[in-house]
Design a protein around this motif. Structure first.
Motif, PDB file in Angstrom:
ATOM      1  N   ALA A  57       5.104   9.076   4.732  1.00 28.09           N
ATOM      2  CA  ALA A  57       3.974   9.135   4.342  1.00 28.09           C
ATOM      3  C   ALA A  57       3.185   7.504   3.843  1.00 28.09           C
ATOM      4  O   ALA A  57       1.971   7.669   3.543  1.00 28.09           O
ATOM      5  CB  ALA A  57       4.750   9.625   3.175  1.00 28.09           C
ATOM      6  N   ASP A  58       4.029   6.565   3.313  1.00 29.22           N
ATOM      7  CA  ASP A  58       3.101   5.974   3.072  1.00 29.22           C
ATOM      8  C   ASP A  58       2.132   4.957   4.142  1.00 29.22           C
ATOM      9  O   ASP A  58       0.935   4.349   3.752  1.00 29.22           O
ATOM     10  CB  ASP A  58       4.105   4.011   2.824  1.00 29.22           C
ATOM     11  N   GLY A  98      -0.675   7.066   4.454  1.00 31.47           N
ATOM     12  CA  GLY A  98      -1.134   6.621   3.447  1.00 31.47           C
ATOM     13  C   GLY A  98      -2.078   5.321   3.279  1.00 31.47           C
ATOM     14  O   GLY A  98      -3.519   5.524   3.357  1.00 31.47           O
ATOM     15  N   ASP A  99      -1.673   4.374   3.748  1.00 38.36           N
ATOM     16  CA  ASP A  99      -2.294   3.002   4.261  1.00 38.36           C
ATOM     17  C   ASP A  99      -3.676   3.236   5.127  1.00 38.36           C
ATOM     18  O   ASP A  99      -4.785   3.110   4.977  1.00 38.36           O
ATOM     19  CB  ASP A  99      -1.323   1.966   4.384  1.00 38.36           C
ATOM     20  N   GLU A 144      -5.980   5.460   2.718  1.00 37.24           N
ATOM     21  CA  GLU A 144      -6.779   4.901   1.613  1.00 37.24           C
ATOM     22  C   GLU A 144      -7.724   3.277   2.469  1.00 37.24           C
ATOM     23  O   GLU A 144      -8.430   3.485   2.010  1.00 37.24           O
ATOM     24  CB  GLU A 144      -5.863   4.119   1.434  1.00 37.24           C
ATOM     25  N   LEU A 182      -2.127   8.151  -7.342  1.00 38.26           N
ATOM     26  CA  LEU A 182      -0.635   7.507  -5.928  1.00 38.26           C
ATOM     27  C   LEU A 182      -0.840   6.546  -6.393  1.00 38.26           C
ATOM     28  O   LEU A 182       0.433   6.292  -6.081  1.00 38.26           O
ATOM     29  CB  LEU A 182      -1.985   7.147  -4.630  1.00 38.26           C
ATOM     30  N   ASP A 208       3.584   5.991  -6.666  1.00 44.75           N
ATOM     31  CA  ASP A 208       4.164   5.050  -6.156  1.00 44.75           C
ATOM     32  C   ASP A 208       5.016   4.518  -7.078  1.00 44.75           C
ATOM     33  O   ASP A 208       6.024   3.571  -6.704  1.00 44.75           O
ATOM     34  CB  ASP A 208       3.228   4.005  -5.389  1.00 44.75           C
ATOM     35  N   ASN A 230      -6.201  13.022   0.266  1.00 43.22           N
ATOM     36  CA  ASN A 230      -5.181  11.864   0.608  1.00 43.22           C
ATOM     37  C   ASN A 230      -3.869  11.906  -0.755  1.00 43.22           C
ATOM     38  O   ASN A 230      -3.048  11.442  -0.133  1.00 43.22           O
ATOM     39  CB  ASN A 230      -6.094  10.633  -0.341  1.00 43.22           C
ATOM     40  N   HIS A 241      -0.042  11.576   1.493  1.00 49.39           N
ATOM     41  CA  HIS A 241       1.391  10.822   0.159  1.00 49.39           C
ATOM     42  C   HIS A 241       2.549  11.351  -0.242  1.00 49.39           C
ATOM     43  O   HIS A 241       2.725  10.975  -0.716  1.00 49.39           O
ATOM     44  CB  HIS A 241       0.100  10.172  -0.977  1.00 49.39           C
TER      45      HIS A 241
END
Length: 505
Positions: free
Chosen positions: A136-137, A140-141, A144, A195, A199, A236, A240
């Motif tokens: 997911a990171d 997500g990166d 984003e 988000l 986190d 988004n 995530h």
């Protein structure tokens, strides 16, 4: 494929399409549609085996063609050439009329990649990965990063929906949200606050099974009236690991200010849209379009006004449970404007504990000329006495220089503020300002001292602007140029507002 190679591949293709006139915003939307379809396809197969229902292709009137092909990844990935372009466009229109999160993702969707060969390359790029297995990171990166590039593209105008991530993370660290609590953003844009809160909770706390389920499915809610931005927010969050592919949407398309819908939450984190006035566009008797100021007449508001930020501030206070907490980015005019502004400030000081104000520097937002602050306050039960006893102000504006291209504001720049805020125990704060240390940026002001000020003005500053006195140590020329541009842009916006008023008269 390694994570870095995957990231590089997505970026490189963004640049290839950009050369063909497909901007980051259009690429971002197409990636959203295709990723959603691919992940839905993966989730419908073992070991997930989710029952995700996709409709048959629909006709121009929005009615399903019973014998038509399904609007799904499996059908799309088999198309080629002109047939691919035609099917993809018709599929997007068909999915946009569906209900729930599916319809929200595809609302008003259009194919912006007109070259079938380029479209096929994007499809092939996505087809080669098993996205449910990608962290997911990482997903997500990638997403984003595309959102930030889109925000930086001045032509797209997307910057107004993008809050600097360093500021968001600092606000979340100060609020320190706890698991099992609800978090709301009435103008959520692309979901940056959600988000960052997600986190923070997952990295700072050990969650049990129930807490993980609540965090994924019940923690977050918000409003976003712009369909394209709402779509980006939903995707988004999903990338995530927030929400379910076949679940209900928790982002409402309704204007948050229209009415109190009864929602009460533990935390509100928000950066309401810039622009002082709420307005609506009408057609006058001459057939010309003109904007009229829009005031929200709500019983729960302290004052009726067309000032958008004052309305959001009042709405956010309504949203909070008793002892609920808020962190809100608001422009300077909210701190000093008379009339309704004064009324709202006085009521805010009385009915909530307005404990902290962070004065932000210019040059950190994509909208030029913005001078903003973060207000932190806690809602309180009814009381005869004012709940606010003292307001702590951190001046991170005077003698601070940031630009979007050079000297970008980073989280480490706000670490001193976070330490002064003291999230673990707000009752044990220490001023860095004193008569012997007049350069200290952290200072408290008592309630009586504040209400004695003209119009209960909260636009308080005490540091000397060194650029006015020290001509030998001016900022770099590019920083000065950025500041001049911002001041001119702000002045132009003010003149436009005056012209609008004169034209009505």
């Amino acid at each position: 494929m390694t994570e870095s190679a995957l990231l590089s591949k997505v970026w490189n293709f963004a640049n290839v399409l950009r050369d063909d006139g497909v901007g980051y915003g259009d690429y971002l939307e197409q990636i959203t549609y295709l990723l959603f379809l691919k992940m839905a396809d993966e989730m419908s197969k073992p070991p997930y085996s989710k029952n995700i229902q996709f409709p048959h292709i629909k006709d121009t009137e929005g009615k399903e063609i019973p014998e038509g092909e399904y609007c799904n990844w499996e059908t799309l990935s088999k198309k080629r050439g002109a047939e691919l372009e035609a099917y993809y466009s018709q599929m997007l229109r068909s999915l946009g009329t569906e209900r729930g999160i599916l319809g929200q993702i595809f609302t008003k969707s259009q194919n912006k990649i007109q070259d079938p060969a380029k479209l096929l390359r994007v499809i092939d790029m996505i087809a080669k990965e098993n996205w449910t297995l990608v962290g997911a990171d990482v997903k997500g990166d990638i997403y984003e990063g595309l959102l930030e590039k889109n925000a930086a593209d001045t032509k797209s105008g997307a910057g107004q929906y993008f809050t600097p991530r360093a500021l968001i993370r600092a606000m979340v660290e100060c609020m320190a949200p706890k698991p099992g609590k609800t978090i709301h953003d009435p103008s959520c844009g692309t979901g940056g606050f959600f988000l960052a809160a997600y986190d923070y909770i997952t990295s700072h706390l050990q969650l049990d099974r129930d807490q993980k389920h609540f965090l994924k499915n019940s923690t977050f809610s918000g409003n976003e009236i712009v369909a394209s931005t709402r779509r980006l927010c939903l995707m988004n969050m999903f990338l995530h690991n927030i929400g379910e592919l076949d679940g209900d949407t928790f982002i409402s398309p309704n204007d948050a200010l229209i009415a109190d819908e009864g929602t009460r939450v533990d935390y509100v984190l928000a950066n309401p849209p810039f622009g002082k006035k709420s307005s609506m566009t009408i057609t006058n008797e001459e057939g010309e379009q003109e904007k009229q100021d829009l005031s929200y007449n709500r019983q729960d508001f302290w004052a009726s006004t067309s000032n958008k930020q004052l309305n959001f501030l009042q709405h956010i206070r309504t949203l909070l449970k008793v002892n609920g907490e808020a962190g809100v980015v608001l422009p300077d005019n909210v701190l000093f404007e008379g009339g309704a502004g004064e009324t709202v400030r006085k009521e805010l000081l009385k009915t909530t504990e307005l404990h902290t104000i962070l004065r932000l520097p210019t040059g950190i937002f994509y909208a030029h000329g913005v001078k903003a602050n973060v207000l932190f306050f806690d809602n309180k039960p009814a009381s005869k006495e004012a709940w606010t006893k003292e307001v702590w102000i951190y001046d991170y504006r005077t003698n601070i220089h940031h630009t979007l291209k050079k000297g970008t504001m980073r989280l480490e720049n706000l670490q001193d503020f976070i330490q002064c805020y003291n999230p673990s125990n707000r009752n044990k704060r220490t001023e860095t300002y004193s008569e012997s240390s007049p350069e200290g940026r952290w200072r408290k002001f008592g309630y009586e001292e504040i209400i004695a000020r003209d119009k209960t003005n909260l636009d308080i500053f005490w540091l000397k602007d060194k650029s006015l006195a020290d001509l030998d140590n001016l900022p770099d020329p590019d920083e000065l140029a950025e500041e001049i541009i911002e001041d001119v842009e702000a002045a132009l916006d003010g003149f436009r507002g005056i012209m609008g008023i004169l034209n009505k008269g």
